[in-house]
Scaffold this motif. Structure first.
Motif, mmCIF file in Angstrom:
data_model
loop_
_atom_site.group_PDB
_atom_site.id
_atom_site.type_symbol
_atom_site.label_atom_id
_atom_site.label_comp_id
_atom_site.label_asym_id
_atom_site.label_seq_id
_atom_site.Cartn_x
_atom_site.Cartn_y
_atom_site.Cartn_z
ATOM 1 N N UNK A 124 2.032 10.336 10.572
ATOM 2 C CA UNK A 124 3.108 9.346 10.606
ATOM 3 C C UNK A 124 3.266 8.649 9.251
ATOM 4 N N UNK A 125 2.160 8.482 8.544
ATOM 5 C CA UNK A 125 2.160 7.687 7.310
ATOM 6 C C UNK A 125 2.462 8.474 6.041
ATOM 7 N N UNK A 126 2.807 9.757 6.162
ATOM 8 C CA UNK A 126 3.109 10.547 4.969
ATOM 9 C C UNK A 126 4.205 9.873 4.142
ATOM 10 N N UNK A 127 3.923 9.663 2.860
ATOM 11 C CA UNK A 127 4.853 9.058 1.884
ATOM 12 C C UNK A 127 5.294 7.642 2.280
ATOM 13 N N UNK A 128 4.422 6.919 2.949
ATOM 14 C CA UNK A 128 4.751 5.564 3.389
ATOM 15 C C UNK A 128 4.345 4.519 2.364
ATOM 16 N N UNK A 129 5.161 3.472 2.301
ATOM 17 C CA UNK A 129 4.799 2.254 1.584
ATOM 18 C C UNK A 129 4.723 1.164 2.644
ATOM 19 N N UNK A 130 3.594 0.464 2.683
ATOM 20 C CA UNK A 130 3.344 -0.557 3.700
ATOM 21 C C UNK A 130 3.295 -1.929 3.035
ATOM 22 N N UNK A 131 3.918 -2.899 3.692
ATOM 23 C CA UNK A 131 3.847 -4.297 3.270
ATOM 24 C C UNK A 131 2.921 -5.005 4.252
ATOM 25 N N UNK A 132 1.806 -5.536 3.762
ATOM 26 C CA UNK A 132 0.818 -6.212 4.610
ATOM 27 C C UNK A 132 1.270 -7.653 4.840
ATOM 28 N N UNK A 133 1.404 -8.037 6.116
ATOM 29 C CA UNK A 133 1.856 -9.393 6.446
ATOM 30 C C UNK A 133 0.730 -10.271 6.995
ATOM 31 N N UNK A 134 -0.327 -9.644 7.499
ATOM 32 C CA UNK A 134 -1.492 -10.385 7.977
ATOM 33 C C UNK A 134 -2.742 -9.631 7.563
ATOM 34 N N UNK A 135 -3.743 -10.384 7.130
ATOM 35 C CA UNK A 135 -5.034 -9.793 6.792
ATOM 36 C C UNK A 135 -6.071 -10.883 7.000
ATOM 37 N N UNK A 136 -6.944 -10.687 8.000
ATOM 38 C CA UNK A 136 -7.949 -11.701 8.304
ATOM 39 C C UNK A 136 -9.144 -11.041 8.986
ATOM 40 N N UNK A 137 -10.026 -11.854 9.575
ATOM 41 C CA UNK A 137 -11.241 -11.299 10.183
ATOM 42 C C UNK A 137 -10.973 -10.547 11.484
ATOM 43 N N UNK A 138 -9.729 -10.547 11.950
ATOM 44 C CA UNK A 138 -9.368 -9.763 13.144
ATOM 45 C C UNK A 138 -8.836 -8.390 12.757
ATOM 46 N N UNK A 139 -8.384 -8.263 11.514
ATOM 47 C CA UNK A 139 -7.824 -7.002 11.054
ATOM 48 C C UNK A 139 -6.629 -7.213 10.164
ATOM 49 N N UNK A 140 -5.710 -6.265 10.203
ATOM 50 C CA UNK A 140 -4.537 -6.315 9.336
ATOM 51 C C UNK A 140 -3.296 -5.849 10.104
ATOM 52 N N UNK A 141 -2.161 -6.361 9.660
ATOM 53 C CA UNK A 141 -0.878 -5.961 10.225
ATOM 54 C C UNK A 141 0.095 -5.772 9.068
ATOM 55 N N UNK A 142 0.937 -4.749 9.189
ATOM 56 C CA UNK A 142 1.929 -4.497 8.154
ATOM 57 C C UNK A 142 3.079 -3.676 8.693
ATOM 58 N N UNK A 143 4.030 -3.423 7.816
ATOM 59 C CA UNK A 143 5.225 -2.650 8.183
ATOM 60 C C UNK A 143 5.494 -1.578 7.136
ATOM 61 N N UNK A 144 5.867 -0.383 7.597
ATOM 62 C CA UNK A 144 6.359 0.655 6.695
ATOM 63 C C UNK A 144 7.741 0.187 6.244
ATOM 64 N N UNK B 204 0.844 -1.186 0.000
ATOM 65 C CA UNK B 204 0.000 0.000 0.000
ATOM 66 C C UNK B 204 0.882 1.239 0.000
ATOM 67 N N UNK B 205 0.442 2.257 -0.707
ATOM 68 C CA UNK B 205 1.155 3.536 -0.716
ATOM 69 C C UNK B 205 0.201 4.606 -0.193
ATOM 70 N N UNK B 206 0.674 5.404 0.752
ATOM 71 C CA UNK B 206 -0.175 6.463 1.304
ATOM 72 C C UNK B 206 -0.440 7.516 0.235
ATOM 73 N N UNK B 207 -1.597 8.153 0.351
ATOM 74 C CA UNK B 207 -1.954 9.236 -0.565
ATOM 75 C C UNK B 207 -1.806 10.567 0.174
ATOM 76 N N UNK B 208 -2.089 11.636 -0.525
ATOM 77 C CA UNK B 208 -1.981 12.981 0.059
ATOM 78 C C UNK B 208 -2.894 13.163 1.268
ATOM 79 N N UNK B 209 -3.928 12.320 1.393
ATOM 80 C CA UNK B 209 -4.813 12.427 2.563
ATOM 81 C C UNK B 209 -4.068 12.151 3.870
#
Length: 146
Positions: free
Chosen positions: A17-37, A7-12
């Motif tokens: 903290x997330x300005x100009x961030x690229x996130x790698x999602x490592x978990x995505x399930x019915x509990x939510x999501x986890x990732x790293x910048x 995921x890449x952050x947008x101007x919003x």
């Protein structure tokens, strides 16, 4: 969405903290999501942390605003690091961190094999999907973490 998504952050998110961030999602399930910048180098190296002062310098990344008291890592070397959880395309989350540090110090693992993060990004169920729907994140096609 699935683990392995970038995921890449947008101007919003500018000014956060997330300005100009690229996130790698490592978990995505019915509990939510986890990732790293993945594009925010931490100003100190692993060997500058007291517990690891006797190893070679190795880069750290500020993975997110959650739980910055702990280290997390992703890697592509299950032959050297046991216990990781598969994420996507040969990338694993976590595993035997002592083995990882040993292999880093022996130059068996490089920055092409492993990335270590301080903290992570986390979302409750539906929260990340809502942020994507509102335009805060752009889902990137493809991408290479290590």
């Amino acid at each position: 969405m699935k683990p392995g998504t970038f995921l890449k952050s947008t101007a919003l998110l500018d000014g956060t903290f997330f300005e100009r961030s690229v996130i790698f999602i490592v978990e995505y399930n019915d509990k939510g999501a986890m990732g790293f910048v993945i594009n925010n180098p931490f100003p100190r190296k692993l060997n500058e942390l007291e517990e690891f002062k006797h190893i070679i310098p190795f880069p750290l990344y500020l993975g997110g605003p959650v739980d910055q008291e702990h280290l997390y890592f992703v890697h592509r070397r299950p032959d050297l690091i046991e216990g990781g959880t598969p994420v996507d395309a040969g990338i694993l989350l976590g595993g035997d961190f002592k083995a990882a540090v040993k292999h880093i110090d022996e130059h068996t693992l490089t920055g092409n094999d492993i990335r270590i993060f301080i903290g992570y990004c986390g979302w409750d169920d539906g929260e990340l999907d809502a942020e994507i729907a509102e335009g805060s994140w752009e889902v990137l096609e493809g991408g290479m973490l290590l």
